[in-house]
Design a protein around this motif. Sequence first.
Motif, short mmCIF file in Angstrom:
data_model
loop_
_atom_site.label_atom_id
_atom_site.label_comp_id
_atom_site.label_asym_id
_atom_site.label_seq_id
_atom_site.Cartn_x
_atom_site.Cartn_y
_atom_site.Cartn_z
N SER A 122 -8.42 41.11 44.90
CA SER A 122 -7.26 40.27 44.59
C SER A 122 -6.06 40.56 45.48
O SER A 122 -5.15 39.73 45.59
CB SER A 122 -6.84 40.47 43.13
N ASP A 123 -6.04 41.75 46.10
CA ASP A 123 -4.88 42.22 46.87
C ASP A 123 -3.62 42.32 46.01
O ASP A 123 -2.50 42.36 46.52
CB ASP A 123 -4.61 41.35 48.09
N ALA A 124 -3.80 42.39 44.69
CA ALA A 124 -2.67 42.60 43.78
C ALA A 124 -2.28 44.07 43.81
O ALA A 124 -3.12 44.94 44.03
CB ALA A 124 -3.04 42.19 42.36
N PRO A 125 -0.99 44.39 43.58
CA PRO A 125 -0.60 45.80 43.54
C PRO A 125 -1.20 46.51 42.34
O PRO A 125 -1.45 45.90 41.29
CB PRO A 125 0.93 45.73 43.42
N LEU A 126 -1.47 47.80 42.50
CA LEU A 126 -1.90 48.62 41.38
C LEU A 126 -0.75 48.68 40.37
O LEU A 126 0.42 48.68 40.75
CB LEU A 126 -2.24 50.01 41.85
N ARG A 127 -1.08 48.71 39.09
CA ARG A 127 -0.05 48.74 38.06
C ARG A 127 0.02 50.11 37.40
O ARG A 127 -0.98 50.79 37.24
CB ARG A 127 -0.29 47.66 37.00
N SER A 128 1.23 50.51 37.04
CA SER A 128 1.45 51.79 36.38
C SER A 128 0.67 51.84 35.08
O SER A 128 0.70 50.88 34.30
CB SER A 128 2.95 51.96 36.09
N PRO A 129 -0.04 52.96 34.82
CA PRO A 129 -0.78 53.07 33.56
C PRO A 129 0.12 53.19 32.35
O PRO A 129 -0.34 53.03 31.22
CB PRO A 129 -1.62 54.33 33.76
N ARG A 131 3.79 51.79 32.20
CA ARG A 131 4.65 50.63 32.01
C ARG A 131 3.99 49.32 32.40
O ARG A 131 4.52 48.25 32.13
CB ARG A 131 5.94 50.82 32.80
N ARG A 132 2.84 49.38 33.08
CA ARG A 132 2.09 48.21 33.51
C ARG A 132 2.85 47.35 34.51
O ARG A 132 2.59 46.15 34.64
CB ARG A 132 1.65 47.35 32.32
N VAL A 133 3.80 47.92 35.21
CA VAL A 133 4.53 47.22 36.26
C VAL A 133 3.92 47.62 37.60
O VAL A 133 3.24 48.64 37.70
CB VAL A 133 6.04 47.55 36.23
N PRO A 134 4.13 46.81 38.67
CA PRO A 134 3.57 47.19 39.97
C PRO A 134 4.03 48.57 40.40
O PRO A 134 5.20 48.93 40.29
CB PRO A 134 4.12 46.10 40.90
N TRP A 135 3.08 49.34 40.91
CA TRP A 135 3.30 50.71 41.35
C TRP A 135 3.47 50.71 42.86
O TRP A 135 2.50 50.48 43.59
CB TRP A 135 2.09 51.54 40.97
N ARG A 136 4.67 50.97 43.36
CA ARG A 136 4.90 50.92 44.80
C ARG A 136 5.78 52.08 45.25
O ARG A 136 6.69 52.49 44.54
CB ARG A 136 5.59 49.60 45.18
N LEU A 137 5.50 52.55 46.46
CA LEU A 137 6.36 53.52 47.11
C LEU A 137 7.39 52.80 47.95
O LEU A 137 7.08 51.77 48.58
CB LEU A 137 5.53 54.44 48.01
N SER A 138 8.59 53.34 47.99
CA SER A 138 9.68 52.75 48.78
C SER A 138 9.99 53.66 49.96
O SER A 138 10.20 54.86 49.80
CB SER A 138 10.93 52.59 47.91
N ALA A 139 10.02 53.09 51.17
CA ALA A 139 10.29 53.88 52.37
C ALA A 139 11.66 54.54 52.32
O ALA A 139 11.83 55.68 52.76
CB ALA A 139 10.16 53.00 53.61
N ARG A 140 12.64 53.86 51.76
CA ARG A 140 14.00 54.42 51.75
C ARG A 140 14.13 55.61 50.80
O ARG A 140 15.11 56.35 50.86
CB ARG A 140 15.01 53.34 51.38
#
Length: 244
Positions: A122-129, A131-140
């Motif tokens: 699906s290329d969907a982002p992995l979700r937090s186990p 909060r179920r929100v997208p799990w992403r790292l931020s470069a900043r």
Amino acid sequence: MNEVRVSVCMATYNGAAFVGEQIRSILTELEPQDELVIVDDASRDDTVDVIRRIADPRITLHPRAVNHGYVRTFEEAMRLAGGDIVMLADQDDVWIPGRRALFVRALQEGAVAASNLVLLGSDAPLRSPIRRVPWRLSARRSRQRLRNELRILAGVAPYFGCAMAVRRDVVDRVLPFPSFLTESHDLWLATFGNAQGLLVHIEQPTIRRRLHADNTSPSRPRGLAAVLRARWMLLRAWREALRR
């Protein structure tokens, strides 16, 4: 960039169903001077045979007779690696084209790098186990050491070994893995990077992660006792990382 030698370290165990597809996606990315170091942790299926049938001189396979678990298997693979950059790979994911170049570039700025990932199919982002929100790292937020470590302790930091790499000059500092580390080698690498101010986040996804019943990383919250044991282990890891 092509002068850099990359070592990809993979731990396998009963992975015959998916390991061939993963290896092919890795080999497509690698340069002629690179290597794929695979340590098989005494698989009971035909994982070793599947790997041996892939005829590529960049692959070195080290089958074990006794199972030691994925943490020590990854540790052994990293010890055997000879490249300037050591990338980790699970046996069941698929690399996204451009992964090698992104990590080589990131590790000119730091010594431990971690990227985002998406779900295979699906290329969907992995979700937090949690909060179920997208799990992403931020470069900043790469160098926000305390914030990143608190997120690791809270269980809301998406550091996955399959999406991580370290530079050769710190391999001897992250190894050996602490003797008390029975899981989460990826969180140890992230903790070391945070403690030493050497961590870099790559915002682009570099892995398509395959979710199935046998994934090592849990996709759901664990029981309270298991969580508390894991948090105590990570606190000890932070203290150990500060000393290295």
